[in-house]
Design an enzyme around this catalytic site. Structure first.
Site, PDB file in Angstrom:
ATOM      1  N   PRO A  49       0.828  -1.217   0.000  1.00  0.00           N
ATOM      2  CA  PRO A  49       0.000   0.000   0.000  1.00  0.00           C
ATOM      3  C   PRO A  49       0.857   1.259   0.000  1.00  0.00           C
ATOM      4  CG  PRO A  49      -0.629  -1.499   1.792  1.00  0.00           C
ATOM      5  CD  PRO A  49       0.630  -2.024   1.197  1.00  0.00           C
ATOM      6  N   GLU A  50       0.494   2.218  -0.816  1.00  0.00           N
ATOM      7  CA  GLU A  50       1.195   3.496  -0.900  1.00  0.00           C
ATOM      8  C   GLU A  50       0.238   4.599  -0.428  1.00  0.00           C
ATOM      9  OE1 GLU A  50       4.278   3.883  -1.587  1.00  0.00           O
ATOM     10  OE2 GLU A  50       4.847   1.979  -2.487  1.00  0.00           O
ATOM     11  N   LYS A 109       2.532   7.071   3.926  1.00  0.00           N
ATOM     12  CA  LYS A 109       1.717   5.857   4.014  1.00  0.00           C
ATOM     13  C   LYS A 109       1.526   5.399   5.455  1.00  0.00           C
ATOM     14  CE  LYS A 109       5.674   2.993   2.759  1.00  0.00           C
ATOM     15  NZ  LYS A 109       6.194   2.040   1.787  1.00  0.00           N
ATOM     16  N   ARG A 163      14.685  -2.926  -6.935  1.00  0.00           N
ATOM     17  CA  ARG A 163      13.412  -2.897  -7.653  1.00  0.00           C
ATOM     18  C   ARG A 163      13.717  -2.551  -9.100  1.00  0.00           C
ATOM     19  NH1 ARG A 163       9.938   0.654  -3.448  1.00  0.00           N
ATOM     20  NH2 ARG A 163      11.956   1.606  -3.112  1.00  0.00           N
TER      21      ARG A 163
END
Ligand SMILES: [Zn+2]
Length: 304
Positions: A2-3, A61, A285
């Site tokens: 979740p961001e 967040k 990433r």
């Protein structure tokens, strides 16, 4: 994971149900979900039971529900329930008799003066998330505002009304790093995850490894505006799928995948120039960018 936009959906969804509600009962089904709480589970239960909850807040967040003070004044609040969603944490708002999810870790039974009894379930598959009762501290820049000690080191996010553009741009200019590293640095600016960084950099035509020192003030200003646009767009889209009776966040949904220009688009044509978007390894990433539209600009010569 979740961001900011996904967490904001949870905050906005929880707000009408928990603001002013009294916690009647707390059940800890899995103590691993209290790993960020300083005391034993009995302490967590004691601090919350009987407490009146204030409207939930968010920074980046990070999400928390302050415990209301006796006077009702925000600056007099001393503790908050901090909700870390981690990779897979969900906050589910349910009626008291609704069946429980198998992966429920913590249950709060609350009573709202208008909505009556409700259940707030913390569900977490992978247990990277947690709940904790934490002390509230005054923020450095807004004296009446309080923030949990666990969140105090996190910079304001660009959607925060107290975010200081000039201070951010000045801090960015002093950094000796690549621009994407700076965007992901939570002590400089919070709430910009990998997706939103790649999208804002694409929109601003800036290479992810552009040295911050060689980024003009005008370009940095454009980038900040694009960050706000991409976050605002995600917030608007996240809001449309929200059901008031079912606050739900998980790592797979919530992203506006149908409107991404660069993130996850490796091999697809750049929507601006038609050349293929490239993905490169970056900080464990990936960075997605157009090698034609987004090129590293050399540093300006130092004037003496
Ligand atoms: Zn392009």
């Amino acid at each position: 994971m979740p961001e900011l936009p996904e967490v904001e959906v949870v905050r906005a969804g929880l707000a009408p149900a928990v603001s002013g509600a009294v916690v009647e009962r707390v059940e800890v089904l899995d103590e691993r979900s209290l790993k960020r709480h300083a005391g034993p589970s009995e302490d967590f239960v004691d601090r919350l039971t009987g407490a009146t909850l204030a409207p939930p807040s968010r920074r980046g967040k990070f999400l928390w529900v302050p415990i209301e003070s006796a006077s009702g004044e925000a600056s007099a609040r001393t503790e908050a329930l901090v909700v870390h969603l981690g990779m897979s944490g969900q906050v589910l708002l349910r009626t008291p008799d609704a069946p429980r999810d198998r992966l429920t870790r913590i249950v709060l039974d609350v009573r709202h003066p208008e909505h009556g009894p409700l259940r707030v379930d913390f569900v977490d598959q992978r247990i990277f998330g947690s709940m904790a009762v934490d002390a509230l501290l005054p923020t450095a820049d807004v004296p009446a505002e309080r923030i949990p000690s666990q969140v105090a080191h996190i910079a304001r996010d660009p959607m925060d009304p107290h975010f200081d553009d000039r201070r951010f741009l000045a801090a960015l200019a002093r950094k000796d790093t690549g621009i994407k590293r700076a965007l992901l640095d939570q002590t400089l600016v919070s709430g910009i995850g990998n997706i939103y960084a790649d999208e804002a950099l694409w929109a601003s035509r800036i290479h992810y490894d552009q040295p911050t020192r060689a980024l003009s003030r005008a370009k940095a200003t454009t980038l900040l505006a694009e960050v706000r646009l991409v976050l605002g767009k995600a917030l608007a889209e996240g809001g449309t799928s929200f059901d008031a009776q079912y606050v739900n966040v998980n790592g797979a949904s919530g992203y506006f995948s149908h409107s991404l220009n660069a993130y996850g688009q490796a091999g697809e044509p750049c929507p601006r120039c038609g050349r293929a978007i490239v993905r490169e390894q970056f900080m464990n990433r990936g960075s997605h960018f157009c090698p034609f539209c987004q090129r590293v600009r050399a540093a300006r010569p130092v004037r003496s």
